[in-house]
Design a protein around this motif. Sequence first.
Motif, short mmCIF file in Angstrom:
data_model
loop_
_atom_site.label_atom_id
_atom_site.label_comp_id
_atom_site.label_asym_id
_atom_site.label_seq_id
_atom_site.Cartn_x
_atom_site.Cartn_y
_atom_site.Cartn_z
N SER A 400 -30.19 2.89 -5.90
CA SER A 400 -31.25 3.52 -6.68
C SER A 400 -31.81 4.67 -5.84
O SER A 400 -32.30 4.45 -4.73
CB SER A 400 -32.35 2.50 -7.00
N LEU A 401 -31.71 5.88 -6.35
CA LEU A 401 -32.13 7.06 -5.62
C LEU A 401 -33.49 7.55 -6.09
O LEU A 401 -33.82 7.46 -7.28
CB LEU A 401 -31.09 8.17 -5.76
N ASP A 402 -34.26 8.08 -5.16
CA ASP A 402 -35.59 8.61 -5.44
C ASP A 402 -35.47 10.13 -5.59
O ASP A 402 -35.29 10.84 -4.60
CB ASP A 402 -36.53 8.25 -4.30
N PRO A 403 -35.58 10.66 -6.81
CA PRO A 403 -35.40 12.11 -6.99
C PRO A 403 -36.47 12.94 -6.29
O PRO A 403 -36.20 14.05 -5.84
CB PRO A 403 -35.46 12.28 -8.51
N ASP A 404 -37.69 12.41 -6.20
CA ASP A 404 -38.74 13.17 -5.51
C ASP A 404 -38.39 13.36 -4.05
O ASP A 404 -38.62 14.43 -3.47
CB ASP A 404 -40.08 12.43 -5.65
N LEU A 405 -37.83 12.32 -3.42
CA LEU A 405 -37.43 12.42 -2.02
C LEU A 405 -36.28 13.40 -1.85
O LEU A 405 -36.28 14.22 -0.92
CB LEU A 405 -37.02 11.04 -1.50
N LEU A 406 -35.30 13.35 -2.76
CA LEU A 406 -34.13 14.20 -2.63
C LEU A 406 -34.46 15.68 -2.80
O LEU A 406 -33.70 16.55 -2.35
CB LEU A 406 -33.06 13.80 -3.65
N ARG A 407 -35.58 15.97 -3.43
CA ARG A 407 -35.96 17.37 -3.66
C ARG A 407 -36.91 17.89 -2.60
O ARG A 407 -37.26 19.07 -2.59
CB ARG A 407 -36.58 17.51 -5.05
N ARG A 409 -38.23 19.21 0.97
CA ARG A 409 -37.70 19.95 2.11
C ARG A 409 -38.48 19.52 3.34
O ARG A 409 -39.17 20.30 4.00
CB ARG A 409 -37.82 21.45 1.86
N THR A 410 -38.37 18.22 3.63
CA THR A 410 -39.02 17.64 4.79
C THR A 410 -38.04 16.70 5.47
O THR A 410 -36.99 16.35 4.92
CB THR A 410 -40.28 16.84 4.40
N ASN A 411 -38.41 16.26 6.67
CA ASN A 411 -37.52 15.37 7.43
C ASN A 411 -37.41 13.98 6.83
O ASN A 411 -36.59 13.18 7.28
CB ASN A 411 -37.99 15.29 8.88
N ASP A 412 -38.24 13.66 5.83
CA ASP A 412 -38.09 12.37 5.14
C ASP A 412 -36.82 12.34 4.31
O ASP A 412 -36.29 11.27 4.00
CB ASP A 412 -39.30 12.12 4.21
N ASN A 413 -36.34 13.50 3.93
CA ASN A 413 -35.13 13.64 3.12
C ASN A 413 -33.92 13.71 4.05
O ASN A 413 -33.77 14.68 4.80
CB ASN A 413 -35.23 14.91 2.27
N PRO A 414 -33.05 12.68 4.06
CA PRO A 414 -31.95 12.65 5.05
C PRO A 414 -31.06 13.88 5.04
O PRO A 414 -30.67 14.37 6.10
CB PRO A 414 -31.18 11.39 4.66
N VAL A 415 -30.72 14.39 3.86
CA VAL A 415 -29.82 15.55 3.84
C VAL A 415 -30.52 16.77 4.39
O VAL A 415 -29.92 17.58 5.12
CB VAL A 415 -29.26 15.80 2.42
N PHE A 416 -31.81 16.93 4.10
CA PHE A 416 -32.55 18.06 4.66
C PHE A 416 -32.63 17.93 6.18
O PHE A 416 -32.49 18.91 6.92
CB PHE A 416 -33.96 18.14 4.07
N TYR A 417 -32.85 16.71 6.66
CA TYR A 417 -32.99 16.45 8.09
C TYR A 417 -31.74 16.90 8.85
O TYR A 417 -31.83 17.55 9.89
CB TYR A 417 -33.24 14.96 8.31
N VAL A 418 -30.59 16.56 8.30
CA VAL A 418 -29.33 16.93 8.96
C VAL A 418 -29.06 18.42 8.81
O VAL A 418 -28.69 19.10 9.78
CB VAL A 418 -28.16 16.10 8.38
N GLN A 419 -29.24 18.95 7.60
CA GLN A 419 -28.99 20.37 7.40
C GLN A 419 -29.95 21.23 8.23
O GLN A 419 -29.57 22.29 8.74
CB GLN A 419 -29.12 20.73 5.92
N TYR A 420 -31.20 20.78 8.36
CA TYR A 420 -32.17 21.53 9.14
C TYR A 420 -31.76 21.57 10.62
O TYR A 420 -31.93 22.58 11.30
CB TYR A 420 -33.56 20.93 8.98
N ALA A 421 -31.22 20.44 11.12
CA ALA A 421 -30.74 20.42 12.50
C ALA A 421 -29.63 21.45 12.68
O ALA A 421 -29.58 22.18 13.68
CB ALA A 421 -30.23 19.02 12.87
N HIS A 422 -28.72 21.53 11.70
CA HIS A 422 -27.65 22.52 11.79
C HIS A 422 -28.22 23.93 11.77
O HIS A 422 -27.81 24.80 12.57
CB HIS A 422 -26.65 22.35 10.65
#
Length: 543
Positions: A400-407, A409-422
Motif C-alpha cells: 500500500s503506497l502513500d501518494p502524498d509521500l511519493l510526491r 521533495r523531502t528526505n522522507d521520500n525514499p526515491v527523492f532521498y536517493v536521487q538527491y544524493a546523486h
Amino acid sequence: MAARRCPEKALVLSATDIVLERPRNRDHGDWASSIAMKIAKRLGADPYELAREIAEELASADGIASVQVAGPGFINIRVEAGAAGALAKTIVEAGVDYGRNDTQIGNTINLEFVSANPTGPLHIGHTRWAALGDSIGRVLQFSGATLAREFYINDAGVQMDRFGASVLAAIKGESTPEGGYPGEYVTELGRRVLEARPDILSLPADEQLVAARDDAYALQLTEIEGSLAKFNVHFDVWFSERVLHAAGEAGGPGLVDRAVDRLRAQGYVFDRDGAVWVRTTDFGDDKDRVIRRSSGEYTYFAADAAYYLNKGDRGFAHKIYLLGADHHGYVHRLKALAGAVGEDPEKDVEILIGQLVSIGGAKLSKRAGNIIELDDLREWLGTDALRYSLARYPADSPLSLDPDLLRKRTNDNPVFYVQYAHARTHNVARNAADAGVDRSKFAPELLTHETESALLGALQEFPRVVAFAAEVREPHRVARYLEELAGLYHRWYDNCRITPLGDDPIESVHRTRLWLNDATGQVLRNGLGLLGVSAPERMWPTT
C-alpha cells in the motif's frame, strides 16, 4: 591452508562460505568473517584454532593492516587506507560497468511478465508487474545472463470475440453486449476503427465482427506498448497466442498439435472418456489435466504446454513467469508441465507470484470506468516515484503506497532521498571545478576519516548486492542498498571537505576526495538504472 590441514581431502569452498560482512561496531575492523566456524566441522578442526591460522595467512597479504580473532572464531579484518581508498578510482574508471558481474553467465533465461489481455488499458496490477519484471531483467543482464523479456499476448479465445463485439456495438451506437467490455476507451476505439475503415458496416455481419476485433486489437496493443515505454519498460519479444493455434507449414500440425504429440512421446499423455489427458499428478499437481476435450477442442492447458515447449525450442533453458496474485494455480501446473516434457521442474521453470498493490486516493479510470490505469498513475505520481516504490518491496508482499509521500521533495521520500544524493555528487563536482579542484592527483591513503571508510565499504558491496539480487530475483535489495549508500554519502559530505576553506591551498586530499565523490555518484547512477529510475543532476527540495 585447507590442503595443509587435510591434504588427502582438499576442501572446496563455495561463495556462500566466504562471506564478508561490515561489523556494526567499526572498532572491530572494516570487515568480519565467520568462515572458520562454517568450515571447521568439515575439516575436523577447532573453529578458534582454524580462525587463528586463517588470520595468520591474511595478515601477510598486501593491503591488510591487521587481523584479529574474536569470540569462538570470528575473524575481524582491518584494511590499509590506501588499499581501501583505491576502490574510488576503480569505480570511476569502470563507469557504467561497475557492479557488472558474471554470476549469471551461461544462464539463458526467458522472463515473461505483464502479459495482459489486449482488450483494455493496463491497470494498477500490471504496473507492479511491469516495474518488478523489468528490474529483475536488468539485474539479471547486469550479472551476465542471456535474457529475453517477453510479453505473451492473450489474443485468442472468447474474450477477443467479446472485445470485438463491444467495439462493433460502439461503432453502431448500440449498448455494450452482455459479457462485453464497457468504458469510454471502447467508444474511442470504435471511433478510430470507423475512421480508418469507413466502410466497415457495409461488410457482411461476420466480417464486421472480425474487422472490428482485429483493428481495435491492433490499436489497443499499440497503446499498451506506448504505456509501457513511457514507464521505461521494453520487451524483446511480443508473442501472440494466435501463433500457437495456427496451422503448421503446408497446413500441417500447429504448435498445439505438436505439443500434444511431444507430451505423448514422453509417456505422460493418456486417453479417457474420449478426452486427452496429461498425467501431471506425477509431478505434484493436484489433479491430472485435460489437454483436449472429448469434443476435440483444446483447453487453455494445451496452449500453456505449446508455449512452454516453444520457449525451450527458442533456446531458453530457464523460464521465469511473473504472475498475478490470482494465478497461484499455475505454479503446480507449470512445474508439472516442465516435468512432463522431460525437464527439471525445480531448475528449469520459476514462477513468481506478485501480490496486489493499492495506492490511497487513486481514482478509477475515466476511460475504463472500473480500473486504475497505469497511465493515470504515471501522470499523477511520476515514473520515477512509481518504479522505485514498486521495486522497493519483494514481489510477494502486499503493498500500500502513500501518494502524498511519493510526491514530496523531502528526505522522507525514499526515491527523492536517493536521487538527491546523486544530484548532490554533481553539485559537489561543479563546485570543485569552480574552485579549481580536479582529479589530477589520487592519494587513496589520505582517505582516513571514519565516514570515508564507511562509504568505501558500502561502495565495495555494490557488485555483491547486484549479484545476489539477480540470484534471488529481488531488485528491492538494490533499492535498500542505495538508500543506505545515500545516507553514508550525506554523512561523509557533512564531515569531509572537497573544496578548501577560504584561501587555503588545494591539497591532494581534496583531489582524492573528488574521486570518492564521483565514485559514489557513479554507483548511485548505476543502481538507479537497474531499477529503471532516472538519476537527475540537479534537484531542489521543497521548503
